[in-house]
Write a protein that holds these residues in place. Structure first.
Motif, mmCIF file in Angstrom:
data_model
loop_
_atom_site.group_PDB
_atom_site.id
_atom_site.type_symbol
_atom_site.label_atom_id
_atom_site.label_comp_id
_atom_site.label_asym_id
_atom_site.label_seq_id
_atom_site.Cartn_x
_atom_site.Cartn_y
_atom_site.Cartn_z
ATOM 1 N N PRO A 144 50.187 8.150 -46.344
ATOM 2 C CA PRO A 144 50.603 9.093 -45.304
ATOM 3 C C PRO A 144 49.541 9.319 -44.244
ATOM 4 C CG PRO A 144 49.973 10.288 -47.276
ATOM 5 C CD PRO A 144 49.894 8.834 -47.625
ATOM 6 N N CYS A 145 48.295 8.932 -44.551
ATOM 7 C CA CYS A 145 47.193 9.206 -43.629
ATOM 8 C C CYS A 145 46.096 8.162 -43.807
ATOM 9 C CB CYS A 145 46.640 10.606 -43.889
ATOM 10 S SG CYS A 145 45.245 11.067 -42.837
ATOM 11 N N ILE A 146 45.524 7.714 -42.694
ATOM 12 C CA ILE A 146 44.388 6.783 -42.702
ATOM 13 C C ILE A 146 43.113 7.604 -42.563
ATOM 14 C CG2 ILE A 146 43.227 4.937 -41.423
ATOM 15 C CD1 ILE A 146 46.134 4.123 -40.474
ATOM 16 N N ASP A 147 42.144 7.356 -43.425
ATOM 17 C CA ASP A 147 40.928 8.170 -43.407
ATOM 18 C C ASP A 147 40.088 7.922 -42.157
ATOM 19 O OD1 ASP A 147 41.303 9.443 -45.995
ATOM 20 O OD2 ASP A 147 40.976 7.459 -46.836
ATOM 21 N N LEU A 148 39.847 6.668 -41.825
ATOM 22 C CA LEU A 148 39.028 6.328 -40.658
ATOM 23 C C LEU A 148 39.733 5.222 -39.894
ATOM 24 C CD1 LEU A 148 36.419 6.459 -38.958
ATOM 25 C CD2 LEU A 148 35.346 4.921 -40.617
ATOM 26 N N TYR A 149 40.094 5.520 -38.651
ATOM 27 C CA TYR A 149 40.868 4.576 -37.840
ATOM 28 C C TYR A 149 40.028 4.146 -36.651
ATOM 29 C CZ TYR A 149 45.276 2.561 -36.096
ATOM 30 O OH TYR A 149 46.286 1.703 -35.691
ATOM 31 N N TYR A 150 39.677 2.845 -36.625
ATOM 32 C CA TYR A 150 38.827 2.293 -35.574
ATOM 33 C C TYR A 150 39.654 1.612 -34.482
ATOM 34 C CZ TYR A 150 34.814 1.925 -38.962
ATOM 35 O OH TYR A 150 33.794 2.125 -39.877
ATOM 36 N N GLN A 151 39.157 1.685 -33.265
ATOM 37 C CA GLN A 151 39.591 0.739 -32.247
ATOM 38 C C GLN A 151 38.749 -0.521 -32.474
ATOM 39 O OE1 GLN A 151 39.026 1.801 -28.100
ATOM 40 N NE2 GLN A 151 40.528 0.296 -27.440
ATOM 41 N N HIS A 152 39.411 -1.613 -32.849
ATOM 42 C CA HIS A 152 38.711 -2.809 -33.320
ATOM 43 C C HIS A 152 37.868 -3.467 -32.222
ATOM 44 C CE1 HIS A 152 39.174 -6.216 -36.521
ATOM 45 N NE2 HIS A 152 37.932 -6.060 -36.133
ATOM 46 N N ARG A 153 38.433 -3.527 -31.038
ATOM 47 C CA ARG A 153 37.691 -3.952 -29.851
ATOM 48 C C ARG A 153 38.175 -3.109 -28.685
ATOM 49 N NH1 ARG A 153 35.154 -6.060 -33.247
ATOM 50 N NH2 ARG A 153 34.169 -8.116 -33.269
ATOM 51 N N VAL A 154 37.344 -2.947 -27.703
ATOM 52 C CA VAL A 154 37.647 -2.084 -26.571
ATOM 53 C C VAL A 154 38.482 -2.841 -25.544
ATOM 54 C CG1 VAL A 154 36.635 -0.775 -24.672
ATOM 55 C CG2 VAL A 154 35.561 -0.717 -26.936
ATOM 56 N N ASP A 155 39.593 -2.229 -25.144
ATOM 57 C CA ASP A 155 40.445 -2.780 -24.095
ATOM 58 C C ASP A 155 39.812 -2.427 -22.754
ATOM 59 O OD1 ASP A 155 42.401 -3.503 -22.282
ATOM 60 O OD2 ASP A 155 44.069 -2.625 -23.416
ATOM 61 N N THR A 156 39.255 -3.414 -22.088
ATOM 62 C CA THR A 156 38.516 -3.161 -20.848
ATOM 63 C C THR A 156 39.432 -2.881 -19.657
ATOM 64 O OG1 THR A 156 38.378 -5.549 -20.437
ATOM 65 C CG2 THR A 156 36.535 -4.526 -21.599
ATOM 66 N N ARG A 157 40.746 -2.908 -19.892
ATOM 67 C CA ARG A 157 41.699 -2.591 -18.815
ATOM 68 C C ARG A 157 42.123 -1.123 -18.838
ATOM 69 N NH1 ARG A 157 45.978 -6.811 -20.895
ATOM 70 N NH2 ARG A 157 45.433 -5.542 -22.718
ATOM 71 N N VAL A 158 41.870 -0.454 -19.975
ATOM 72 C CA VAL A 158 42.355 0.916 -20.162
ATOM 73 C C VAL A 158 41.164 1.866 -20.291
ATOM 74 C CG1 VAL A 158 43.716 2.436 -21.658
ATOM 75 C CG2 VAL A 158 44.417 0.047 -21.346
ATOM 76 N N PRO A 159 41.096 2.904 -19.470
ATOM 77 C CA PRO A 159 39.999 3.867 -19.633
ATOM 78 C C PRO A 159 39.932 4.363 -21.073
ATOM 79 C CG PRO A 159 41.230 4.335 -17.624
ATOM 80 C CD PRO A 159 42.002 3.270 -18.362
ATOM 81 N N ILE A 160 38.744 4.423 -21.616
ATOM 82 C CA ILE A 160 38.601 4.799 -23.025
ATOM 83 C C ILE A 160 39.155 6.211 -23.278
ATOM 84 C CG2 ILE A 160 36.255 5.719 -22.762
ATOM 85 C CD1 ILE A 160 37.687 3.713 -25.783
ATOM 86 N N GLU A 161 39.146 7.056 -22.250
ATOM 87 C CA GLU A 161 39.687 8.407 -22.405
ATOM 88 C C GLU A 161 41.181 8.384 -22.722
ATOM 89 O OE1 GLU A 161 36.109 8.690 -19.677
ATOM 90 O OE2 GLU A 161 37.862 7.373 -19.859
ATOM 91 N N ILE A 162 41.885 7.397 -22.192
ATOM 92 C CA ILE A 162 43.327 7.272 -22.439
ATOM 93 C C ILE A 162 43.579 6.862 -23.884
ATOM 94 C CG2 ILE A 162 45.420 6.029 -21.796
ATOM 95 C CD1 ILE A 162 44.455 8.052 -19.698
ATOM 96 N N THR A 163 42.846 5.875 -24.346
ATOM 97 C CA THR A 163 42.974 5.438 -25.745
ATOM 98 C C THR A 163 42.630 6.575 -26.688
ATOM 99 O OG1 THR A 163 42.348 3.192 -25.087
ATOM 100 C CG2 THR A 163 42.237 3.719 -27.432
ATOM 101 N N MET A 164 41.532 7.247 -26.407
ATOM 102 C CA MET A 164 41.093 8.347 -27.267
ATOM 103 C C MET A 164 42.075 9.509 -27.257
ATOM 104 S SD MET A 164 38.369 7.672 -28.974
ATOM 105 C CE MET A 164 38.022 9.360 -29.473
ATOM 106 N N GLY A 165 42.717 9.720 -26.133
ATOM 107 C CA GLY A 165 43.689 10.797 -26.063
ATOM 108 C C GLY A 165 44.824 10.607 -27.052
ATOM 109 N N GLU A 166 45.278 9.374 -27.199
ATOM 110 C CA GLU A 166 46.354 9.102 -28.162
ATOM 111 C C GLU A 166 45.838 9.193 -29.592
ATOM 112 O OE1 GLU A 166 50.366 8.602 -28.844
ATOM 113 O OE2 GLU A 166 49.313 8.883 -26.940
ATOM 114 N N LEU A 167 44.625 8.725 -29.822
ATOM 115 C CA LEU A 167 44.036 8.847 -31.158
ATOM 116 C C LEU A 167 43.863 10.313 -31.541
ATOM 117 C CD1 LEU A 167 41.388 5.986 -30.918
ATOM 118 C CD2 LEU A 167 43.335 6.035 -32.481
ATOM 119 N N LYS A 168 43.478 11.131 -30.579
ATOM 120 C CA LYS A 168 43.340 12.564 -30.835
ATOM 121 C C LYS A 168 44.677 13.165 -31.261
ATOM 122 C CE LYS A 168 41.785 16.865 -28.626
ATOM 123 N NZ LYS A 168 41.221 17.459 -27.389
#
Length: 346
Positions: A123-147
């Motif tokens: 039901p839950c993942i303990d630690l979820y990584y972005q495996h590689r950084v998408d250089t087309r998408v501001p990291i704030e956008i990716t992090m916003g969804e992870l948040k």
């Protein structure tokens, strides 16, 4: 030879995650280092690791692809095991029809997480990584969804892999980063200059993948003789003949030190990482229980300041030939993202 020992615990990052001081990288059970290993071998290895006190298991949706997550999901089904494990997986790397792509857009982040939850059957993942950084998408956008995924209880902690210092800082400002996974070993030390200090400044844990030089410090130069046709290491620059003849000198020096120390070269390489600080967790992979036992024996290898200095001296970058990847576009050196102001949602 150093004996296998009970694995101590460490705090990873500043948000409360506690893991074994050494984890288990599970990739090689399913992908990239030759043919996938049968479940009849892999699941007993995973259970043995957990019984031995290694509670930090590392996988990704791209390992297989997907089959490694399915394997861990099956291994964790035995009664009482899931509660003993801190499970880390990753998203962001895709391969469709032979085309590799990195994605960090919100829709993909959510879809990838839901798929991993299903494969892992948790039901839950303990630690979820972005495996590689998408250089087309501001990291704030990716992090916003992870948040959002944290707030929904689908993941507990957020991590980044191969992220630049500026990317780490920007991501951490959106939501605390618990861990950064980076390649770190006696023959890969480029993260020490900027990435490691940045993590320490921000209270972020450091997870070292490839701590044995992708097997080099376990088997030495003869490792290349065991590569099968589908072993990705065959293409790695450091294993090419023109570089291997040079790199074997480093292995010979490590081997000579380990012999005097009464441990194996692999244990010495891992012990060097353990002595980098209490915030560093190596995650060596293996497919054999006897190698696993040897690896956790590294926790009982104590190094003096003089021995650390000697290891630092013999492993300087100039003593290693070849890049660590065929293409260096997938490392922190090329992982900056556009400014948030540039983002226009689809």
């Amino acid at each position: 030879m150093a004996e296998a020992c009970r694995v101590r615990r460490m705090k990873l990052g500043s948000q409360g995650l506690e893991v074994s001081a050494q984890g288990l990288g599970c990739m090689g059970l399913s992908a990239f280092y030759g043919a996938p290993k049968p479940e009849t071998d892999s699941i007993p290895l995973l259970h043995h690791a957990i019984r031995s006190g290694v509670n930090f298991l590392d996988t990704s949706d791209v390992y297989g692809p997907e089959t490694n997550e399915l394997l861990l999901g099956k291994a964790l089904k035995d009664e009482g095991i899931r509660e003993k494990v801190e499970l880390a997986t990753k998203f962001g790397n895709t391969c469709t029809d032979g085309k590799f792509e990195v994605r960090g857009d919100p829709a993909f982040v959510r879809t990838a997480c839901e798929a991993s939850l299903k494969r892992l059957d948790v039901p839950c993942i303990d630690l979820y990584y972005q495996h590689r950084v998408d250089t087309r998408v501001p990291i704030e956008i990716t992090m916003g969804e992870l948040k959002k995924l944290v707030e929904e209880g689908k993941i507990k902690y957020i991590g980044l892999c191969e992220a630049s210092a500026s990317t780490i800082r920007r991501a951490h400002a959106v939501h605390p980063i618990t861990a950064v996974q980076l390649e770190w070993s006696l023959w890969t030390r480029d993260a020490e200059e900027e990435i490691v200090p940045t993590c320490r400044e921000l209270g972020i844990g450091i997870v070292a993948y490839g701590p044995l030089g992708r097997g080099f410090f376990a088997a030495g130069p003869k490792l290349v003789e065991k590569f099968g046709n589908n072993d990705s290491r065959k293409a790695h620059p450091r294993f090419q003949p023109e570089n291997l003849d040079h790199n074997k000198i480093l292995y010979e020096k490590v081997s000579a030190m380990s012999e005097k120390k009464g441990c194996t070269p692999a244990q010495l390489a891992l012990a060097w990482l353990h002595h980098q600080g209490d915030d560093v967790c190596p995650i060596p992979g293996t497919t054999k229980i006897e190698n696993f036992n040897q690896n956790i024996g590294a926790l009982s290898v104590k190094l003096t300041p003089e021995e650390m200095s000697e290891l630092d001296s013999i492993s300087q970058p100039e003593f290693v030939k070849g890049e660590r990847y065929t293409s260096m576009v997938l490392t922190f050196k090329n992982s900056d993202t556009p400014p948030l102001s540039s983002w226009k949602a689809a």
